[in-house]
Design a protein around this motif. Structure first.
Motif, PDB file in Angstrom:
ATOM      1  N   CYS A  29       0.843  -1.207   0.000  1.00 31.49           N
ATOM      2  CA  CYS A  29       0.000   0.000   0.000  1.00 31.49           C
ATOM      3  C   CYS A  29       0.872   1.249   0.000  1.00 31.49           C
ATOM      4  CB  CYS A  29      -0.920   0.023   1.216  1.00 31.49           C
ATOM      5  SG  CYS A  29      -2.096  -1.337   1.304  1.00 31.49           S
ATOM      6  N   ARG A  30       1.887   1.248   0.858  1.00 29.65           N
ATOM      7  CA  ARG A  30       2.788   2.406   0.931  1.00 29.65           C
ATOM      8  C   ARG A  30       3.570   2.553  -0.370  1.00 29.65           C
ATOM      9  NH1 ARG A  30       3.770   0.071   5.928  1.00 29.65           N
ATOM     10  NH2 ARG A  30       5.894  -0.473   5.332  1.00 29.65           N
ATOM     11  N   ALA A  31       3.934   1.438  -0.997  1.00 25.82           N
ATOM     12  CA  ALA A  31       4.677   1.494  -2.262  1.00 25.82           C
ATOM     13  C   ALA A  31       3.805   2.034  -3.402  1.00 25.82           C
ATOM     14  CB  ALA A  31       5.211   0.102  -2.619  1.00 25.82           C
ATOM     15  N   PHE A  32       2.500   1.742  -3.355  1.00 30.12           N
ATOM     16  CA  PHE A  32       1.582   2.192  -4.403  1.00 30.12           C
ATOM     17  C   PHE A  32       1.196   3.661  -4.245  1.00 30.12           C
ATOM     18  CE2 PHE A  32      -2.916   2.503  -5.957  1.00 30.12           C
ATOM     19  CZ  PHE A  32      -2.623   2.434  -7.319  1.00 30.12           C
ATOM     20  N   ALA A  33       1.297   4.205  -3.044  1.00 28.84           N
ATOM     21  CA  ALA A  33       0.835   5.567  -2.758  1.00 28.84           C
ATOM     22  C   ALA A  33       1.402   6.624  -3.706  1.00 28.84           C
ATOM     23  CB  ALA A  33       1.118   5.925  -1.304  1.00 28.84           C
ATOM     24  N   PRO A  34       2.719   6.646  -4.009  1.00 30.21           N
ATOM     25  CA  PRO A  34       3.224   7.669  -4.928  1.00 30.21           C
ATOM     26  C   PRO A  34       2.634   7.559  -6.343  1.00 30.21           C
ATOM     27  CG  PRO A  34       5.028   6.675  -3.686  1.00 30.21           C
ATOM     28  CD  PRO A  34       3.797   5.859  -3.413  1.00 30.21           C
ATOM     29  N   THR A  35       2.384   6.340  -6.800  1.00 29.58           N
ATOM     30  CA  THR A  35       1.765   6.133  -8.120  1.00 29.58           C
ATOM     31  C   THR A  35       0.356   6.693  -8.117  1.00 29.58           C
ATOM     32  OG1 THR A  35       3.085   4.137  -8.458  1.00 29.58           O
ATOM     33  CG2 THR A  35       1.105   4.362  -9.803  1.00 29.58           C
ATOM     34  N   PHE A  36      -0.386   6.422  -7.054  1.00 24.35           N
ATOM     35  CA  PHE A  36      -1.757   6.904  -6.906  1.00 24.35           C
ATOM     36  C   PHE A  36      -1.778   8.429  -6.859  1.00 24.35           C
ATOM     37  CE2 PHE A  36      -5.694   7.561  -4.357  1.00 24.35           C
ATOM     38  CZ  PHE A  36      -6.583   6.818  -5.114  1.00 24.35           C
ATOM     39  N   GLU A  37      -0.856   9.017  -6.084  1.00 23.52           N
ATOM     40  CA  GLU A  37      -0.794  10.474  -5.958  1.00 23.52           C
ATOM     41  C   GLU A  37      -0.402  11.142  -7.274  1.00 23.52           C
ATOM     42  OE1 GLU A  37       1.757  11.114  -2.565  1.00 23.52           O
ATOM     43  OE2 GLU A  37       0.386   9.967  -1.297  1.00 23.52           O
ATOM     44  N   ALA A  38       0.516  10.529  -8.020  1.00 18.58           N
ATOM     45  CA  ALA A  38       0.925  11.091  -9.318  1.00 18.58           C
ATOM     46  C   ALA A  38      -0.242  11.067 -10.304  1.00 18.58           C
ATOM     47  CB  ALA A  38       2.118  10.315  -9.872  1.00 18.58           C
ATOM     48  N   ALA A  39      -1.002   9.981 -10.299  1.00 20.54           N
ATOM     49  CA  ALA A  39      -2.168   9.895 -11.180  1.00 20.54           C
ATOM     50  C   ALA A  39      -3.198  10.959 -10.801  1.00 20.54           C
ATOM     51  CB  ALA A  39      -2.783   8.499 -11.118  1.00 20.54           C
ATOM     52  N   ALA A  40      -3.364  11.191  -9.496  1.00 17.07           N
ATOM     53  CA  ALA A  40      -4.304  12.222  -9.037  1.00 17.07           C
ATOM     54  C   ALA A  40      -3.903  13.598  -9.564  1.00 17.07           C
ATOM     55  CB  ALA A  40      -4.369  12.230  -7.514  1.00 17.07           C
ATOM     56  N   GLU A  41      -2.620  13.884  -9.557  1.00 10.76           N
ATOM     57  CA  GLU A  41      -2.138  15.168 -10.066  1.00 10.76           C
ATOM     58  C   GLU A  41      -2.349  15.280 -11.573  1.00 10.76           C
ATOM     59  OE1 GLU A  41       1.867  15.865  -8.759  1.00 10.76           O
ATOM     60  OE2 GLU A  41       1.324  15.565  -6.651  1.00 10.76           O
TER      61      GLU A  41
END
Length: 124
Positions: free
Chosen positions: A30-42
């Motif tokens: 989950c922690r590893a996926f968080a930056p990918t999720f945040e980048a997609a949100a941006e």
């Protein structure tokens, strides 16, 4: 955006596309996926990207039968179009978002209505 039992329904109802990451703080993937999720949100400001902490929102996690985290779930016009446990790469996430945008929602809503009518007539 952190979703809770209190604002979940209104978020789904009031937004065209909502992408939800079911996660927990102790979960390394989950922690590893968080930056990918945040980048997609941006990259997609027109989409609501939300997180549900499965430890704090156990009722929500149970209602969607979350058995493995991270689990990604995508709603469009209040219909679940995608639900999958496990991490996605940035490319995979972008591909899923693109496909969700392309779906003919008028057809999806018609299919849902038809299925509900069939279920109702079968229950009678």
């Amino acid at each position: 955006m952190e979703l809770t039992q209190d604002d979940f329904e209104s978020t789904i109802k009031n937004n065209d596309i909502v992408i939800i990451d079911f996660w927990a703080s102790w979960c390394a993937p989950c922690r590893a996926f968080a930056p990918t999720f945040e980048a997609a949100a941006e990259s997609h400001p027109d989409i609501v990207f939300a997180k549900v902490n499965t430890e704090e929102q156990q009722g929500l996690a149970a209602s969607f039968q979350i058995r493995s985290i991270p689990t990604l779930m995508i709603f469009r016009e209040q219909v679940i179009l995608f639900a999958q446990p496990g991490m996605l790469s940035a490319g995979q996430l972008e591909e899923v978002i693109g496909k969700v945008r392309e779906i003919d929602m008028a057809q999806v809503h018609e299919d849902v209505r038809r299925q509900q009518a069939e279920q109702a007539s079968g229950d009678a």
